[in-house]
Each structure stands twice: as C-alpha cells, then as structure tokens.
Design an enzyme around this catalytic site. Structure first.
Site, PDB file in Angstrom:
ATOM      1  CB  VAL A  18      -0.962   0.117   1.192  1.00  0.00           C
ATOM      2  CG1 VAL A  18      -1.779   1.326   1.192  1.00  0.00           C
ATOM      3  CG2 VAL A  18      -1.912  -1.208   1.154  1.00  0.00           C
ATOM      4  CG  PHE A  19       2.461   5.025  -2.560  1.00  0.00           C
ATOM      5  CD1 PHE A  19       3.896   4.860  -2.584  1.00  0.00           C
ATOM      6  CD2 PHE A  19       1.837   6.355  -2.832  1.00  0.00           C
ATOM      7  CE1 PHE A  19       4.569   6.177  -2.483  1.00  0.00           C
ATOM      8  CE2 PHE A  19       2.564   7.302  -2.790  1.00  0.00           C
ATOM      9  CZ  PHE A  19       4.099   7.366  -2.777  1.00  0.00           C
ATOM     10  N   GLY A  20       1.160   5.203   0.720  1.00  0.00           N
ATOM     11  CA  GLY A  20       0.661   6.406   1.587  1.00  0.00           C
ATOM     12  C   GLY A  20       1.355   7.553   1.118  1.00  0.00           C
ATOM     13  N   GLY A  22      -0.360  10.423   2.294  1.00  0.00           N
ATOM     14  CA  GLY A  22      -1.212  11.472   3.337  1.00  0.00           C
ATOM     15  C   GLY A  22      -0.868  11.052   4.492  1.00  0.00           C
ATOM     16  CB  SER A  23      -3.151  10.325   7.600  1.00  0.00           C
ATOM     17  OG  SER A  23      -3.968   9.355   6.728  1.00  0.00           O
ATOM     18  CD  GLU A 111      -7.225   6.302   3.567  1.00  0.00           C
ATOM     19  OE1 GLU A 111      -7.886   7.345   3.150  1.00  0.00           O
ATOM     20  OE2 GLU A 111      -6.485   6.299   4.530  1.00  0.00           O
TER      21      GLU A 111
END
Length: 219
Positions: A18-20, A22-23, A111
């Site tokens: 998973v690419f984050g 933001g938070s 999300e």
C-alpha cells in the site's frame, strides 16, 4: 537517494503493498513488514478532498489530501499556481501476508470518505538511475468525481479553513503539520510547494493568534 530504508522490493512484488501519500505516512497501517520511500509520476498531491469524519464534521468538513492526474488538475485549478515539477513522495508499505485481510478491511474503513482503491507504480532512484521499484502498489485516491472532492481553492482561503477546522481525529492543521514534517524527512528531493505553502500560512495564523492572546493577557 537509495531505494529504501528496508529490504528492497522487486518491481514485480507479489505481496500486498500500500502506498501512503497522506496520513498513512505519519500514521502507518498495522502489520507492516517493510517500508520503502518512493514517489509517483504524473500526479499532484492537493488538499482538495473534504474530510467529514476525521479532520472535520459533516456540518463543517475539513480538508485532506488526494491525488489528481496533472492533466485533470489543469482543467479546474486556475487559482493554483504551484509548479508541476514537484513529485508526490510517500511510503510503500509491504503488509504481512498473515494479516492482509485484516489490513484491507482496516484501510477500506479508514479511507471510506470518498476514496477509491487504485493501483499505481512507485518510482525510486537506485545508484543515480530512476526506475520503477514497485509495480501496481495499492493506493487510495479521492477521484475528482467523488462527492467529497472540492477541487482547487485559493491558497489563503484554504489555509484559513484548515487552520480553524476540527474533527474526531483532531485539528485539521495538525494533520497538515504532521504531513509536512513527514514529507521533509522522506528525502532531500521531497519538496512539495502546495503542502509547504499551506503550512507556512497556517503557522503565520498560529503566530498571529499567539500575539493576540499575549497582548490580551498583558493588557
């Protein structure tokens, strides 16, 4: 910058990654086995998504970041003069396969306010050469046709809105400050004009409020 601060992942990585942007950068998902800093190409990161459930309320939504294709952003961003050479830095998280289903459910719920799951290629620089370091990483994107997408707002208006908004997860400006600090730490190249301009304006509002309170208490 080298590819990552942990075990390097193959571009053909079969794992749940998973690419984050933001938070998730400063509040990672659970059960992470490896984390790899990297960036996206062809997108901008903008505070263009309403937050009804974390950094605002249904009556007074805050603002959080989303990804927008550069070409799409041009179509409705006349008030946004920030340069396109900025790239979207973030962290790719490889999740422990034993907990993949649990983490998917957790992120889908976290999300839920307008974000759609997509797959994107993550880039990095290895020995001076740019390359795709992870293909088809999962990424939650607030597309410009979702109900919470608000688009481009004048920077001073946006900063004022972020500065005063509060939600169940805390002040909206706290989200902004955490994100700005985290992006700075990712890589020397991880400059984000939009993000840092908002940070500077909100901190100027903090300073103004502090001076007002000091003046009031001393009078």
């Amino acid at each position: 910058m080298s590819i990552g601060d942990s075990q390097q992942e193959s571009a053909e990585n079969p794992h749940y990654v998973v690419f984050g942007y933001g938070s998730l950068i400063f509040k990672p998902p659970p059960h992470v086995k490896h984390r790899t800093p990297g960036y996206l190409k062809g997108y901008v990161r903008r505070f263009a998504q309403k937050s009804h459930d974390h950094r605002g309320t249904p009556e007074n939504p805050g603002r959080v970041v989303t990804l927008v294709h550069k070409a799409d952003w041009d179509a409705f961003s006349e008030s946004d003069a920030f340069p396109h050479e900025d790239v979207v830095w973030g962290i790719a998280y490889t999740i422990d396969p034993l907990y993949e289903s649990e983490v998917r459910d957790y992120l889908d719920y976290r999300e839920k306010d307008g974000y759609t799951l997509e797959t994107l290629d993550v880039y990095g620089v290895d020995n001076g050469t740019e390359k795709i370091i992870i293909k088809n990483a999962y990424c939650y994107v607030g597309r410009n046709d979702n109900p919470s997408f608000i688009g481009s707002e004048p920077i001073d208006h946006l900063a004022q809105h972020i500065w005063k908004s509060v939600g169940p997860s805390g002040p909206n400006k706290e989200y902004l400050y955490h994100l700005a600090d985290s992006v700075r730490k990712l890589a020397p190249e991880s400059y984000d004009s939009h993000l840092f301009a908002l940070e500077a304006r909100c901190k100027a509002l903090d300073d103004g409020q502090e001076k007002k309170e000091t003046s009031s208490s001393s009078s």
